[in-house]
Design a protein around this motif. Structure first.
Motif, PDB file in Angstrom:
ATOM      1  N   GLN A  75      -5.440  -7.417  -7.202  1.00  9.56           N
ATOM      2  CA  GLN A  75      -4.090  -7.553  -7.744  1.00  9.56           C
ATOM      3  C   GLN A  75      -3.441  -6.182  -7.944  1.00  9.56           C
ATOM      4  OE1 GLN A  75      -4.877  -9.747 -11.317  1.00  9.56           O
ATOM      5  NE2 GLN A  75      -5.658 -11.517 -10.206  1.00  9.56           N
ATOM      6  N   ILE A  76      -4.210  -5.247  -8.496  1.00 12.21           N
ATOM      7  CA  ILE A  76      -3.685  -3.901  -8.734  1.00 12.21           C
ATOM      8  C   ILE A  76      -3.375  -3.202  -7.413  1.00 12.21           C
ATOM      9  CG2 ILE A  76      -4.284  -1.611  -9.598  1.00 12.21           C
ATOM     10  CD1 ILE A  76      -5.929  -3.017 -11.803  1.00 12.21           C
ATOM     11  N   GLN A  77      -4.329  -3.275  -6.474  1.00 14.02           N
ATOM     12  CA  GLN A  77      -4.164  -2.588  -5.194  1.00 14.02           C
ATOM     13  C   GLN A  77      -3.006  -3.173  -4.401  1.00 14.02           C
ATOM     14  OE1 GLN A  77      -6.346   0.037  -4.834  1.00 14.02           O
ATOM     15  NE2 GLN A  77      -4.860   0.689  -3.297  1.00 14.02           N
ATOM     16  N   ARG A 114      -6.915   3.357 -12.146  1.00  5.70           N
ATOM     17  CA  ARG A 114      -6.411   2.749 -10.906  1.00  5.70           C
ATOM     18  C   ARG A 114      -6.261   3.765  -9.781  1.00  5.70           C
ATOM     19  NH1 ARG A 114      -2.401   3.183 -14.615  1.00  5.70           N
ATOM     20  NH2 ARG A 114      -0.387   4.072 -14.039  1.00  5.70           N
ATOM     21  N   ASN A 115      -6.083   5.036 -10.116  1.00  6.48           N
ATOM     22  CA  ASN A 115      -5.911   6.069  -9.077  1.00  6.48           C
ATOM     23  C   ASN A 115      -7.155   6.934  -8.894  1.00  6.48           C
ATOM     24  OD1 ASN A 115      -3.153   5.448  -8.427  1.00  6.48           O
ATOM     25  ND2 ASN A 115      -2.563   6.405 -10.371  1.00  6.48           N
ATOM     26  N   SER A 116      -8.259   6.544  -9.508  1.00 10.38           N
ATOM     27  CA  SER A 116      -9.482   7.354  -9.433  1.00 10.38           C
ATOM     28  C   SER A 116     -10.085   7.292  -8.035  1.00 10.38           C
ATOM     29  CB  SER A 116     -10.503   6.876 -10.461  1.00 10.38           C
ATOM     30  OG  SER A 116     -10.015   7.035 -11.769  1.00 10.38           O
ATOM     31  N   SER A 117     -10.740   8.358  -7.642  1.00 11.17           N
ATOM     32  CA  SER A 117     -11.402   8.404  -6.339  1.00 11.17           C
ATOM     33  C   SER A 117     -12.691   7.591  -6.375  1.00 11.17           C
ATOM     34  CB  SER A 117     -11.726   9.850  -5.971  1.00 11.17           C
ATOM     35  OG  SER A 117     -12.723  10.375  -6.857  1.00 11.17           O
ATOM     36  N   ASN A 118     -13.215   7.309  -5.192  1.00 11.63           N
ATOM     37  CA  ASN A 118     -14.477   6.567  -5.105  1.00 11.63           C
ATOM     38  C   ASN A 118     -15.599   7.297  -5.828  1.00 11.63           C
ATOM     39  OD1 ASN A 118     -13.331   4.513  -3.567  1.00 11.63           O
ATOM     40  ND2 ASN A 118     -13.802   5.516  -1.632  1.00 11.63           N
ATOM     41  N   LEU A 135     -16.227  -0.633 -12.924  1.00 10.27           N
ATOM     42  CA  LEU A 135     -15.893   0.479 -12.033  1.00 10.27           C
ATOM     43  C   LEU A 135     -16.502   0.275 -10.651  1.00 10.27           C
ATOM     44  CD1 LEU A 135     -16.290   3.516 -14.475  1.00 10.27           C
ATOM     45  CD2 LEU A 135     -14.186   2.356 -13.763  1.00 10.27           C
ATOM     46  N   VAL A 136     -17.729  -0.251 -10.610  1.00 11.12           N
ATOM     47  CA  VAL A 136     -18.340  -0.555  -9.312  1.00 11.12           C
ATOM     48  C   VAL A 136     -17.542  -1.651  -8.604  1.00 11.12           C
ATOM     49  CG1 VAL A 136     -20.401  -1.420  -8.145  1.00 11.12           C
ATOM     50  CG2 VAL A 136     -20.631   0.163 -10.060  1.00 11.12           C
ATOM     51  N   GLY A 137     -17.136  -2.677  -9.354  1.00 11.86           N
ATOM     52  CA  GLY A 137     -16.336  -3.748  -8.774  1.00 11.86           C
ATOM     53  C   GLY A 137     -14.998  -3.249  -8.256  1.00 11.86           C
ATOM     54  N   ASN A 153     -12.232  -0.615  -1.481  1.00 14.87           N
ATOM     55  CA  ASN A 153     -12.739  -0.407  -0.124  1.00 14.87           C
ATOM     56  C   ASN A 153     -12.937  -1.707   0.655  1.00 14.87           C
ATOM     57  OD1 ASN A 153     -13.494   2.674   0.024  1.00 14.87           O
ATOM     58  ND2 ASN A 153     -14.094   1.979  -2.010  1.00 14.87           N
ATOM     59  N   ARG A 154     -12.603  -2.831  -0.002  1.00 15.24           N
ATOM     60  CA  ARG A 154     -12.593  -4.164   0.627  1.00 15.24           C
ATOM     61  C   ARG A 154     -13.928  -4.480   1.335  1.00 15.24           C
ATOM     62  NH1 ARG A 154      -7.667  -6.355   0.514  1.00 15.24           N
ATOM     63  NH2 ARG A 154      -8.140  -7.815   2.172  1.00 15.24           N
TER      64      ARG A 154
END
Length: 405
Positions: A82-84, A135-139, A224-226, A232-233
């Motif tokens: 939803q966020i993405q 929401r904008n954090s890197s992997n 965070l893992v989710g 990355n879908r």
């Protein structure tokens, strides 16, 4: 748990949610039935106690924490989508997303006070607000922070152990009397008395325990893992990632199985809550073993779903997962009707063998009801209410096929 539009659904997520609900039901039965509230002496007097202890150990090993870990991953994959989606379309989303979380929080409070003190929805809702900040954090940031969060409960417990040095042991008689009163209320109390006990249990039992066990850190680590998976879908690329998922499953099993063998043993000793020196073993093996085995389960189901000989069987779980919120609440409602005084009054009267069989029966019933309901309607009742309140408009619920027909 909120369904996506039908043209954007990924059935594997529904299957995994359904699978997670199976484990959540079995794990919660010791609480629903009152088994973990009665004294060891009363437990020993129940039928088939020796075999029941074996069942209890198996439940600890197989279910403890693993299915909530999967559930946490899945709800955040949904949140993450939803966020993405909103960010990709450059659409504002914080207001509507916050309203969705606030409604979930009210669902959780209702659930905890009326049905089941061990509610997890309030935790999900509160941590959902925190998730917005990432929401904008890197992997790399998401995964590194998840690792740190899993370690914090170990450090926290070690600090508490250190603070206990030289402090006289706490008198357990008051605690035993309190649990005896709780059991008596659930066995013989009025509905109002049970609500009052649930409220007290939520404020003075459930949330202090969540803090003591570091559950907020553990759940947010899985959030965070989710979110990483959602960004990355991975769920949409399972065939392409098959080899990668096999490696993750293998390494997760190699870490998770021995850790959970140790955890199941240490849980049976009661050392963790007794604040014994050996109690620190439990958060240590939990930190890595529980998420690892949960991820192992999820990878195994995702890989099996790619094979036709398993896919048909696993699809039976999809309707259960599509109605995850409804079914989670229903599990607690049925539990109340079976175990509490205004129902059959079996609270504290049966052991692990029988409450596990009851849990399996409830799950079979839910699978049948979910398949029937979704043949007529688009959403489960709770999902429909959540959706309608979120959009501030009554949403259509009848199946599009039936409406068209």
């Amino acid at each position: 748990m909120q369904p996506a539009p039908s043209n954007e659904r990924y059935e594997i997520l529904d299957v995994l949610r359904g699978f997670a609900l199976l484990g959540v039901m079995i794990a919660n039965m010791a609480y629903h039935s009152g088994y973990w509230f009665i004294s060891p002496e009363k437990q020993a007097n129940l039928s088939f106690h020796a075999l029941g202890e074996v069942f209890e150990w198996i439940i600890h090993f197989v279910t403890e924490g693993k299915f909530y870990s999967i559930f946490s991953l899945l709800i955040v994959i949904c949140f993450g989508l939803q966020i993405q989606r909103a960010m990709d379309r450059n659409q504002p989303f914080i207001g509507r997303f916050s309203r969705r979380l606030l409604i979930l929080l009210f669902f959780g409070i209702f659930h905890a006070i009326v049905l089941f003190v061990g509610d997890i929805l309030t935790v999900y809702a509160l941590l959902g607000f925190v998730l917005i900040l990432f929401r904008n954090s890197s992997n790399k940031t998401l995964l590194r922070l998840a690792f740190i969060l899993l370690v914090i409960p170990v450090v926290q417990y070690g600090w508490m152990l250190d603070q206990q040095q030289g402090v006289p042991p706490v008198d357990q008689s008051d605690s035993a009397a309190m649990f005896a009163q709780i059991v008596n209320t659930y066995q013989t109390g009025t509905f109002g008395e049970i609500l009052f006990t649930n409220f007290g249990g939520l404020v003075f039992g459930r949330y202090p325990d969540l803090v003591f066990t570091g559950r907020f850190f553990k759940v947010f680590a899985m959030f965070l893992v989710g979110f990483f998976i959602a960004k990355n879908r991975w769920f949409a690329e399972i065939p392409e990632r098959r080899d990668q998922l096999k490696r993750i499953m293998l390494w997760s099993a190699l870490v998770g199985i021995p850790c959970n063998l140790v955890m199941a043993h240490i849980m049976s000793t009661g050392a963790y809550y007794a604040m014994s020196a050996s109690g620190i073993i439990e958060p240590m093996v939990y930190a890595f073993g529980v998420p690892a085995l949960g991820i192992c389960y999820a990878c195994a189901i995702a890989l099996a779903y790619q094979k036709e000989k398993f896919k048909t069987t696993l699809q039976v779980l999809a309707p259960l997962g599509r109605m995850a919120l409804t079914n989670y609440l229903m599990q607690s409602l049925i539990g109340c009707l079976i175990f509490q005084s205004y129902g059959l009054g079996l609270f504290g009267h049966i052991g692990p063998i029988f409450f596990t069989l009851i849990g399996i029966s409830i799950l079979i019933l839910q699978i049948i009801l979910s398949n029937w309901w979704l043949s007529k309607y688009q959403y489960g009742p709770a999902e429909w209410l959540w959706r309608s309140l979120t959009y501030r408009k009554i949403q259509p619920i009848r199946s599009k096929k039936l409406v068209a027909g």
